[in-house]
Structure formats: C-alpha cells, structure tokens
Design a protein around this motif. Structure first.
Motif, PDB file in Angstrom:
ATOM      1  N   ASP A  52       0.837  -1.205   0.000  1.00  0.00           N
ATOM      2  CA  ASP A  52       0.000   0.000   0.000  1.00  0.00           C
ATOM      3  C   ASP A  52       0.870   1.253   0.000  1.00  0.00           C
ATOM      4  OD1 ASP A  52      -2.388  -1.419  -0.038  1.00  0.00           O
ATOM      5  OD2 ASP A  52      -2.590  -1.463   2.146  1.00  0.00           O
ATOM      6  N   ASP A  53       1.980   1.204   0.748  1.00  0.00           N
ATOM      7  CA  ASP A  53       2.916   2.336   0.763  1.00  0.00           C
ATOM      8  C   ASP A  53       3.620   2.505  -0.581  1.00  0.00           C
ATOM      9  OD1 ASP A  53       2.374   3.128   3.345  1.00  0.00           O
ATOM     10  OD2 ASP A  53       3.988   1.952   4.242  1.00  0.00           O
ATOM     11  N   PHE A  54       3.828   1.391  -1.278  1.00  0.00           N
ATOM     12  CA  PHE A  54       4.478   1.465  -2.587  1.00  0.00           C
ATOM     13  C   PHE A  54       3.704   2.387  -3.530  1.00  0.00           C
ATOM     14  CE2 PHE A  54       7.021  -2.796  -2.804  1.00  0.00           C
ATOM     15  CZ  PHE A  54       7.817  -2.338  -1.776  1.00  0.00           C
ATOM     16  N   SER A  55       2.395   2.346  -3.445  1.00  0.00           N
ATOM     17  CA  SER A  55       1.572   3.059  -4.419  1.00  0.00           C
ATOM     18  C   SER A  55       1.502   4.562  -4.183  1.00  0.00           C
ATOM     19  CB  SER A  55       0.153   2.472  -4.426  1.00  0.00           C
ATOM     20  OG  SER A  55      -0.462   2.640  -3.160  1.00  0.00           O
ATOM     21  N   LYS A  99      15.832   3.250   2.008  1.00  0.00           N
ATOM     22  CA  LYS A  99      14.561   3.141   2.728  1.00  0.00           C
ATOM     23  C   LYS A  99      13.908   1.783   2.476  1.00  0.00           C
ATOM     24  CE  LYS A  99      13.339   8.082   2.856  1.00  0.00           C
ATOM     25  NZ  LYS A  99      12.330   9.096   2.447  1.00  0.00           N
ATOM     26  N   LEU A 100      13.979   1.321   1.244  1.00  0.00           N
ATOM     27  CA  LEU A 100      13.389   0.024   0.908  1.00  0.00           C
ATOM     28  C   LEU A 100      14.084  -1.104   1.679  1.00  0.00           C
ATOM     29  CD1 LEU A 100      12.862   0.520  -2.916  1.00  0.00           C
ATOM     30  CD2 LEU A 100      11.052   0.123  -1.249  1.00  0.00           C
ATOM     31  N   LYS A 101      15.397  -1.040   1.729  1.00  0.00           N
ATOM     32  CA  LYS A 101      16.130  -2.076   2.443  1.00  0.00           C
ATOM     33  C   LYS A 101      15.810  -2.050   3.944  1.00  0.00           C
ATOM     34  CE  LYS A 101      19.973  -2.280  -0.848  1.00  0.00           C
ATOM     35  NZ  LYS A 101      21.412  -2.004  -1.097  1.00  0.00           N
ATOM     36  N   ASN A 102      15.595  -0.867   4.470  1.00  0.00           N
ATOM     37  CA  ASN A 102      15.310  -0.745   5.904  1.00  0.00           C
ATOM     38  C   ASN A 102      13.971  -1.366   6.274  1.00  0.00           C
ATOM     39  OD1 ASN A 102      17.686   0.525   6.708  1.00  0.00           O
ATOM     40  ND2 ASN A 102      16.878   2.593   6.306  1.00  0.00           N
ATOM     41  N   ILE A 103      12.966  -1.242   5.439  1.00  0.00           N
ATOM     42  CA  ILE A 103      11.647  -1.791   5.785  1.00  0.00           C
ATOM     43  C   ILE A 103      11.619  -3.312   5.732  1.00  0.00           C
ATOM     44  CG2 ILE A 103      10.416   0.284   5.043  1.00  0.00           C
ATOM     45  CD1 ILE A 103       9.561  -1.212   2.562  1.00  0.00           C
ATOM     46  N   ASN A 154       2.384  -1.771 -10.380  1.00  0.00           N
ATOM     47  CA  ASN A 154       1.884  -0.407 -10.523  1.00  0.00           C
ATOM     48  C   ASN A 154       0.643  -0.126  -9.666  1.00  0.00           C
ATOM     49  OD1 ASN A 154       2.314   2.132 -11.676  1.00  0.00           O
ATOM     50  ND2 ASN A 154       0.824   1.778 -13.298  1.00  0.00           N
ATOM     51  N   GLY A 155       0.697  -0.502  -8.396  1.00  0.00           N
ATOM     52  CA  GLY A 155      -0.392  -0.215  -7.471  1.00  0.00           C
ATOM     53  C   GLY A 155      -1.334  -1.368  -7.206  1.00  0.00           C
ATOM     54  N   GLN A 156      -1.303  -2.403  -8.053  1.00  0.00           N
ATOM     55  CA  GLN A 156      -2.138  -3.584  -7.864  1.00  0.00           C
ATOM     56  C   GLN A 156      -1.260  -4.748  -7.409  1.00  0.00           C
ATOM     57  OE1 GLN A 156      -5.533  -3.379  -8.399  1.00  0.00           O
ATOM     58  NE2 GLN A 156      -5.192  -1.213  -8.863  1.00  0.00           N
ATOM     59  N   TYR A 157      -1.797  -5.580  -6.501  1.00  0.00           N
ATOM     60  CA  TYR A 157      -0.992  -6.715  -6.046  1.00  0.00           C
ATOM     61  C   TYR A 157      -1.868  -7.903  -5.684  1.00  0.00           C
ATOM     62  CZ  TYR A 157      -2.245  -5.134  -1.286  1.00  0.00           C
ATOM     63  OH  TYR A 157      -2.926  -4.753  -0.158  1.00  0.00           O
ATOM     64  N   ASN A 158      -1.236  -9.068  -5.681  1.00  0.00           N
ATOM     65  CA  ASN A 158      -1.908 -10.279  -5.215  1.00  0.00           C
ATOM     66  C   ASN A 158      -0.905 -11.141  -4.471  1.00  0.00           C
ATOM     67  OD1 ASN A 158      -0.845 -12.562  -7.097  1.00  0.00           O
ATOM     68  ND2 ASN A 158      -1.461 -10.938  -8.523  1.00  0.00           N
ATOM     69  N   ILE A 159      -1.411 -11.903  -3.521  1.00  0.00           N
ATOM     70  CA  ILE A 159      -0.594 -12.799  -2.706  1.00  0.00           C
ATOM     71  C   ILE A 159      -1.296 -14.154  -2.676  1.00  0.00           C
ATOM     72  CG2 ILE A 159       0.426 -13.204  -0.427  1.00  0.00           C
ATOM     73  CD1 ILE A 159       0.206 -10.171   0.064  1.00  0.00           C
ATOM     74  N   LYS A 160      -0.545 -15.203  -2.962  1.00  0.00           N
ATOM     75  CA  LYS A 160      -1.159 -16.531  -2.997  1.00  0.00           C
ATOM     76  C   LYS A 160      -0.183 -17.566  -2.449  1.00  0.00           C
ATOM     77  CE  LYS A 160       0.346 -17.379  -7.779  1.00  0.00           C
ATOM     78  NZ  LYS A 160      -0.088 -17.659  -9.163  1.00  0.00           N
TER      79      LYS A 160
END
Length: 304
Positions: A240-243, A298-302, A271-277
């Motif tokens: 969600d933060d990515f978007s 910042k990405l590595k820190n999270i 690009n704002g849409q994601y899925n997890i399976k």
C-alpha cells in the motif's frame, strides 16, 4: 530447425504466466527457457523451474544490453548442450524488442532456428499509463511484435478495451491483436505465419530508437533476500505504501514470503495492484523491486 518463441512485454504484464501456458501445450517437446531478469535475484526462474525444466538465467540488465556480445554464443551453447526442440526467450520487461530481433538476425542463428511466435503481452490495466510515461521505449515492443496479447482485460469495460485496441492499431496497424479471456486462449493463436522466410524484411522495418529513452534511464532495481517479515498483513501494508510514491515510482515487485504458518507465499505487485497466494515452491523469502528514482536505502530498511 529448432523453433524459437519470443515472449516480450513490459514489467508485470504476464509473460511468465503465458510461458507456463505455452510449456503445458508443448509438454511433449524438449524445451529450454532462456530468461533475463532485471535484478540481482531471479524470481521467475523459481516459478518455472519447479516443473523440472532447463533454464538459463541472464540477470543484471536487459537482454539487449547484457547479451549484446554473447547472445549468439549463449543460444548456440543451448543447442549443443540440450539439443532442444524449442527455445523460449523471455526478455526482461524493459528489453528493447528491436535489439533482440537484430541479434537474432545473425546468419548462424537464422540457419538453425525458425521463429515460431513473436508475442508482446500488453497489460490492459496499465496500458495508457505506461504509454504516456515510457513513450517510444514502450512502443518499441508494440511496433516490432507479430502478435499483441492483451492481459487483464477481463477487469475492463468493453469501451476501455476498444480504446486500447484502437491505440495499439494506431501504432502498428498490421499487428494481430488477441483480446480474449486467457482461459479461452489457444497457443495456436500465437503462431507466426509469415516470418520464417521473410525475416530480413521484418528487420528492415524496425524503427530506430536510442537503446534507452530518457525516462527509462532512471529505472533501477533493488533485491533483498532472507528478510524477517513473515506476516501477510505486513507485506500488504508495504505494498500500500508502494503506491503512494514514498519509495519512488515502483512499477514492479515480485518474490516469495515464508509466513508464520510455515508455508511459502508468492506475491506480485504491478503499478499499485498486487496479489498474494500460496505457493508449493520451497525457497527463502526474497523480493525484487523495480522502478524509477527508487529510495533504495529506505526500501532495504523496511525489509530488515
């Protein structure tokens, strides 16, 4: 002659999904998949490799750059070591299709291979966004393809799909466009019918672009493995933060997560849409993030 299938498409368009469908169709043939992933950690290879296939991974840069000097040697080595009936090439999503075709236009390669399919997968949801932001680079894949296959079109209204088809035809009026639900897709729909003996004419028509347009020069990647996050809700919050642009313009993220339930989850962000399976692939937690102006620290820190 060994059959050659080239499956191109911008980041997250669905190339790997299509290749799995093609592999199932040609399951009685000996097939080698040559992959080129943008990033230090290969994700797609793990997805395909579970079917016991021979894979050559070509990482760190697009196929038109990193293979410029050794493409011929690589593909001929595949022939020598595996003697396949078919080779499938999946370039990274930011490869220049015109450059790939130029490399295939080599006398030694042409004497051993016939192009069976030349497909560009077009993400219907993000089509206009990508066309507006990545211009000529994005259009290069459309201009130099034989067949355009719309993905994710089931999520759009008929009017939106029609507008995309009109836009694609304005770029390449001679291309075949497949605009149907992938459940109804036949691999035979993708076959090239007039390139095998007319390849040189096709290459002559390629529009000349600089290798990377101005916007594409800012695209980079960050790869992280063995991170400690193991909760699905946490990874959703990160996506969600990515978007919202907090970490740069993130176009694509993909990877695996070892969850608290001791199972493996596969995730895809586009690009704002994601899925997890859930996934039956046994691997460590890892992610590859691709975008422009990435805030890598910042990405590595999270993901610590």
């Amino acid at each position: 002659m060994i059959k050659l299938d080239i499956i191109s498409g911008f980041l997250g368009s669905g190339k790997t999904t299509l290749i799995k469908k093609i592999l199932d169709f040609y399951k009685h043939e000996k097939v080698v998949v040559i992959e080129n992933e943008f990033g230090e950690i290969g994700i797609d290879a793990s997805i395909i490799k579970k079917d016991g296939l021979d894979i050559i991974e070509l990482q760190n840069g697009c196929i038109c750059c990193s293979m410029k000097l050794n493409f011929k040697d690589t593909i001929l080595k595949v022939v020598k070591e595996f003697n396949p009936d078919r080779i499938i090439i999946e370039p990274t999503g930011i490869a220049m299709l015109s450059e790939i075709l130029s490399m295939i236009n080599n006398d030694e390669i042409k004497s051993n291979f016939s192009i069976n399919s030349l497909v560009t997968v077009v993400d219907a949801i993000n089509y206009f966004d990508y066309r507006d932001n990545f211009g000529e680079f994005f259009e290069d894949q459309i201009l130099n393809s034989k067949t355009l296959l719309l993905s994710k079109n089931q999520f759009l209204e008929d009017e939106n799909r029609d507008n995309i088809v009109k836009s694609l035809k304005s770029l390449n009026q001679n291309v075949d466009i497949i605009n149907k639900n992938w459940d109804d897709l036949l691999v035979e729909d993708l076959l090239v019918d007039n390139m095998k003996n007319n390849a040189d004419e096709k290459y002559k028509k390629i529009k000349n672009y600089d290798l990377l347009s101005t916007n594409m020069k800012s695209i980079s990647s960050v790869s992280i493995s063995n991170f400690k996050i193991n909760e699905t809700q946490k990874i959703k919050e990160i996506f969600d933060d990515f978007s919202n642009g907090k970490y740069g313009k993130i176009l694509r993220a993909k990877g695996f997560l070892n969850s608290v339930l001791d199972n493996t989850l596969e995730f895809n962000y586009v690009n704002g849409q994601y899925n997890i399976k859930e996934s039956d692939i046994k691997t460590n937690s890892k992610i590859c993030i691709i975008g422009s102006k990435l805030q890598k620290d910042k990405l590595k820190n999270i993901f610590k």
